[in-house]
Design an enzyme around this catalytic site. Sequence first.
Site, PDB file in Angstrom:
ATOM      1  N   ILE A 258       4.287 -56.785 -63.482  1.00 19.66           N
ATOM      2  CA  ILE A 258       4.421 -56.256 -64.834  1.00 19.66           C
ATOM      3  C   ILE A 258       3.045 -55.716 -65.226  1.00 19.66           C
ATOM      4  CG2 ILE A 258       4.902 -56.880 -67.233  1.00 19.66           C
ATOM      5  CD1 ILE A 258       6.734 -59.127 -66.056  1.00 19.66           C
TER       6      ILE A 258
ATOM      7  N   ASN B  99       1.296 -55.114 -67.881  1.00 19.81           N
ATOM      8  CA  ASN B  99       0.424 -55.703 -68.904  1.00 19.81           C
ATOM      9  C   ASN B  99       0.044 -57.150 -68.600  1.00 19.81           C
ATOM     10  OD1 ASN B  99       2.941 -56.742 -69.442  1.00 19.81           O
ATOM     11  ND2 ASN B  99       2.817 -56.505 -71.645  1.00 19.81           N
ATOM     12  N   CYS B 100       0.475 -57.683 -67.466  1.00 21.02           N
ATOM     13  CA  CYS B 100       0.115 -59.034 -67.034  1.00 21.02           C
ATOM     14  C   CYS B 100      -1.350 -59.038 -66.593  1.00 21.02           C
ATOM     15  CB  CYS B 100       1.021 -59.453 -65.874  1.00 21.02           C
ATOM     16  SG  CYS B 100       0.527 -60.970 -65.053  1.00 21.02           S
ATOM     17  N   ASP B 101      -2.141 -59.956 -67.139  1.00 22.91           N
ATOM     18  CA  ASP B 101      -3.566 -60.013 -66.808  1.00 22.91           C
ATOM     19  C   ASP B 101      -3.803 -60.244 -65.318  1.00 22.91           C
ATOM     20  OD1 ASP B 101      -4.333 -59.541 -69.425  1.00 22.91           O
ATOM     21  OD2 ASP B 101      -4.579 -61.672 -69.908  1.00 22.91           O
TER      22      ASP B 101
ATOM     23  N   LYS C 193      -3.203 -57.042 -63.532  1.00 18.32           N
ATOM     24  CA  LYS C 193      -4.336 -56.137 -63.772  1.00 18.32           C
ATOM     25  C   LYS C 193      -5.510 -56.479 -62.853  1.00 18.32           C
ATOM     26  CE  LYS C 193      -3.338 -55.260 -68.644  1.00 18.32           C
ATOM     27  NZ  LYS C 193      -3.787 -55.502 -70.029  1.00 18.32           N
TER      28      LYS C 193
END
Length: 128
Positions: free
Chosen positions: A14, A16-18, A21
Amino acid sequence: MTKISPGETILYGIPNCDTVKRARTWLDDHGVAYTFHDFKKQGVPEAELDQWLRKPGWEALVNRRGTTWRKLDEATRNAVVDAASARAMLLANPSLIKRPVVNWGPKTGVTTGFDAEAWATVNAVNAV
């Protein structure tokens, strides 16, 4: 099921998952070409999920530390007891999949989560 060529890496997650990223940054910084599969936009690929449930295994795929898991009621959490129950839960709640899932190709297979040290080892094996 997605056919993966030798040397091709697919990162599932996903955006926007840190953790995803950080994983994408690591791949970019280490010059690893990869394709990104967005669970939110593209869904969970069922054939791949079936493979992941076998190896690395359903226990490794279910993210019991995340917010989505904690929001589930106790009965729902307790119902995840095997690959079949995990499959149903992960298809219904893609955010429960431990991210990222990375298919490194035929030499090294699939990993879950981000571990820079382990990834460096996998990357070295794939580079040979």
